[in-house]
Design a protein around this motif. Sequence first.
Motif, PDB file in Angstrom:
ATOM      1  N   PHE A 243      44.132  10.672  11.738  1.00  0.00           N
ATOM      2  CA  PHE A 243      42.693  10.912  11.584  1.00  0.00           C
ATOM      3  C   PHE A 243      42.451  11.345  10.140  1.00  0.00           C
ATOM      4  O   PHE A 243      43.144  12.226   9.621  1.00  0.00           O
ATOM      5  CB  PHE A 243      42.207  11.992  12.541  1.00  0.00           C
ATOM      6  CG  PHE A 243      42.109  11.553  13.978  1.00  0.00           C
ATOM      7  CD1 PHE A 243      41.145  10.626  14.350  1.00  0.00           C
ATOM      8  CD2 PHE A 243      42.962  12.051  14.939  1.00  0.00           C
ATOM      9  CE1 PHE A 243      41.042  10.210  15.679  1.00  0.00           C
ATOM     10  CE2 PHE A 243      42.868  11.647  16.260  1.00  0.00           C
ATOM     11  CZ  PHE A 243      41.900  10.713  16.635  1.00  0.00           C
ATOM     12  N   MET A 244      41.462  10.740   9.513  1.00  0.00           N
ATOM     13  CA  MET A 244      41.234  11.015   8.093  1.00  0.00           C
ATOM     14  C   MET A 244      39.818  11.525   7.831  1.00  0.00           C
ATOM     15  O   MET A 244      38.836  10.923   8.265  1.00  0.00           O
ATOM     16  CB  MET A 244      41.503   9.761   7.261  1.00  0.00           C
ATOM     17  CG  MET A 244      41.385   9.974   5.761  1.00  0.00           C
ATOM     18  SD  MET A 244      41.963   8.546   4.795  1.00  0.00           S
ATOM     19  CE  MET A 244      43.744   8.708   4.965  1.00  0.00           C
ATOM     20  N   SER A 245      39.747  12.637   7.102  1.00  0.00           N
ATOM     21  CA  SER A 245      38.480  13.212   6.651  1.00  0.00           C
ATOM     22  C   SER A 245      38.239  12.816   5.204  1.00  0.00           C
ATOM     23  O   SER A 245      39.083  13.045   4.348  1.00  0.00           O
ATOM     24  CB  SER A 245      38.530  14.745   6.767  1.00  0.00           C
ATOM     25  OG  SER A 245      37.528  15.349   5.965  1.00  0.00           O
ATOM     26  N   PHE A 246      37.075  12.222   4.928  1.00  0.00           N
ATOM     27  CA  PHE A 246      36.694  11.866   3.557  1.00  0.00           C
ATOM     28  C   PHE A 246      35.879  12.963   2.894  1.00  0.00           C
ATOM     29  O   PHE A 246      35.837  13.041   1.668  1.00  0.00           O
ATOM     30  CB  PHE A 246      35.856  10.573   3.556  1.00  0.00           C
ATOM     31  CG  PHE A 246      36.658   9.312   3.491  1.00  0.00           C
ATOM     32  CD1 PHE A 246      37.900   9.208   4.094  1.00  0.00           C
ATOM     33  CD2 PHE A 246      36.167   8.198   2.834  1.00  0.00           C
ATOM     34  CE1 PHE A 246      38.643   8.039   4.025  1.00  0.00           C
ATOM     35  CE2 PHE A 246      36.898   7.016   2.758  1.00  0.00           C
ATOM     36  CZ  PHE A 246      38.131   6.935   3.362  1.00  0.00           C
ATOM     37  N   CYS A 247      35.190  13.787   3.687  1.00  0.00           N
ATOM     38  CA  CYS A 247      34.304  14.804   3.111  1.00  0.00           C
ATOM     39  C   CYS A 247      34.151  15.977   4.070  1.00  0.00           C
ATOM     40  O   CYS A 247      33.445  15.876   5.083  1.00  0.00           O
ATOM     41  CB  CYS A 247      32.934  14.191   2.792  1.00  0.00           C
ATOM     42  SG  CYS A 247      31.780  15.334   1.986  1.00  0.00           S
ATOM     43  N   GLU A 248      34.801  17.079   3.731  1.00  0.00           N
ATOM     44  CA  GLU A 248      34.726  18.283   4.573  1.00  0.00           C
ATOM     45  C   GLU A 248      33.291  18.794   4.661  1.00  0.00           C
ATOM     46  O   GLU A 248      32.831  19.211   5.731  1.00  0.00           O
ATOM     47  CB  GLU A 248      35.629  19.381   4.000  1.00  0.00           C
ATOM     48  CG  GLU A 248      35.619  20.658   4.809  1.00  0.00           C
ATOM     49  CD  GLU A 248      36.465  21.756   4.191  1.00  0.00           C
ATOM     50  OE1 GLU A 248      36.442  22.884   4.728  1.00  0.00           O
ATOM     51  OE2 GLU A 248      37.149  21.495   3.182  1.00  0.00           O
ATOM     52  N   PHE A 249      32.564  18.768   3.554  1.00  0.00           N
ATOM     53  CA  PHE A 249      31.192  19.289   3.510  1.00  0.00           C
ATOM     54  C   PHE A 249      30.286  18.601   4.527  1.00  0.00           C
ATOM     55  O   PHE A 249      29.408  19.227   5.120  1.00  0.00           O
ATOM     56  CB  PHE A 249      30.625  19.113   2.101  1.00  0.00           C
ATOM     57  CG  PHE A 249      29.180  19.530   1.962  1.00  0.00           C
ATOM     58  CD1 PHE A 249      28.835  20.867   1.895  1.00  0.00           C
ATOM     59  CD2 PHE A 249      28.177  18.573   1.908  1.00  0.00           C
ATOM     60  CE1 PHE A 249      27.507  21.251   1.774  1.00  0.00           C
ATOM     61  CE2 PHE A 249      26.845  18.948   1.784  1.00  0.00           C
ATOM     62  CZ  PHE A 249      26.514  20.289   1.719  1.00  0.00           C
ATOM     63  N   GLN A 250      30.526  17.311   4.772  1.00  0.00           N
ATOM     64  CA  GLN A 250      29.688  16.565   5.704  1.00  0.00           C
ATOM     65  C   GLN A 250      30.213  16.593   7.143  1.00  0.00           C
ATOM     66  O   GLN A 250      29.696  15.898   8.008  1.00  0.00           O
ATOM     67  CB  GLN A 250      29.547  15.111   5.229  1.00  0.00           C
ATOM     68  CG  GLN A 250      28.782  15.000   3.920  1.00  0.00           C
ATOM     69  CD  GLN A 250      28.591  13.568   3.457  1.00  0.00           C
ATOM     70  OE1 GLN A 250      29.007  12.620   4.131  1.00  0.00           O
ATOM     71  NE2 GLN A 250      27.966  13.385   2.303  1.00  0.00           N
ATOM     72  N   GLY A 251      31.232  17.408   7.387  1.00  0.00           N
ATOM     73  CA  GLY A 251      31.666  17.655   8.755  1.00  0.00           C
ATOM     74  C   GLY A 251      32.813  16.809   9.252  1.00  0.00           C
ATOM     75  O   GLY A 251      33.181  16.889  10.432  1.00  0.00           O
TER      76      GLY A 251
END
Length: 378
Positions: A243-251
């Motif tokens: 699972f990959m997150s591209f942007c922590e700020f956007q959740g």
Amino acid sequence: MKNLKRIILNKNKGLKKMKKVMIYAYTEFNLGDDLFIKILCERYPDTQFVLYAPRQYKVLFEKLNNISFFPSDLLFIKANNYILRKFGVTNFFRSLTAKNCDAAVYIGGSLFIQEGNWIKHLENTKSMRIKNKPFFLLGANFGPFTNHEFYSKYKDLFRQFTDICFREKHSHGLFKELNNVRVADDIIFQLKKLPNRQEEKNIVISVIKPSFREDLSNYDDIYYQKMRDIAIYFVERGYRVTFMSFCEFQGDQEAIEKITMLIPKNYLNKISSHFYKTNIDETLEIIANSSFIVATRFHSMILGWIFNKPVFPIVYSKKMTNVMTDVGFNGLYANMNNIGELKPNDVFEGMKTNLIDVSNQIKDAERHFEKLDEYLLK
């Protein structure tokens, strides 16, 4: 001695003053937007770029020698900005930084969405221009929007820009009568390819938090459930899942945590999580080494194509279908508005049908920089 002085003087006459360019971009550690900045700076090594951004951006781009930073998150800066806003003065330090530049480049993707206080965003865009200096808008799409006033006010503003290059035909069509507007494929197609690596039996699932976007506020639960089902399906067929997150700020990171909580423990040893923050190279390597991409993030779709991977898009915005149409993608995909009907086997079948050749797009994307080339390289 006189001859030596003459030689030095003649050499100095031939030297060009390095241009200084202000970059305006989304600076919340979003992989796609950070790649825009990386590609821009690498293309023009003899240009000095300036970015008004949080201090960690200096860590993110420590390998780039031609970019300097004005730290937007210093307590002194934030406090003074707060006080100045009380007197109607906005973006004071950013404008002060830009004032000493020769030109400005506003680079990004979804920069013009009608949501919230869009008038404030419009005024913010107006304030980016440096008086009597060139202004380039690169890489964006326009919309979605529902208000004609939104469109007409931006159209009036766009007339004042030096050059605008959109990333999809739909946006270009909205402004095609303006003689400073062009279109080319997404800038990320210009990313330098990584060396060939051994492909792993691993799939990457890029996720979003749907409710971060107003129009997807009711989709969190069903989306998380479907991502869980897809992960389990692939694990049962011998794959590892990242699972990959591209942007922590956007959740994105929050979304991954909620999805993994739904997965039975006996599957978790085959499932990992990757959170992008300042680790561009590591993130790109994971994508390049994978065998398949399940792409909710727009740029996970683009990156999968660049690295010659089959991609199964999960469409949450028309910007994705617009680009899919532009590149001639005819593979399997799902829409967020009917995500409940998605079956894991449909995603699995996408491994066979969803590989496309984007060599034309890689070449076409370079046209984004045509006018900027003329200004910086002449």
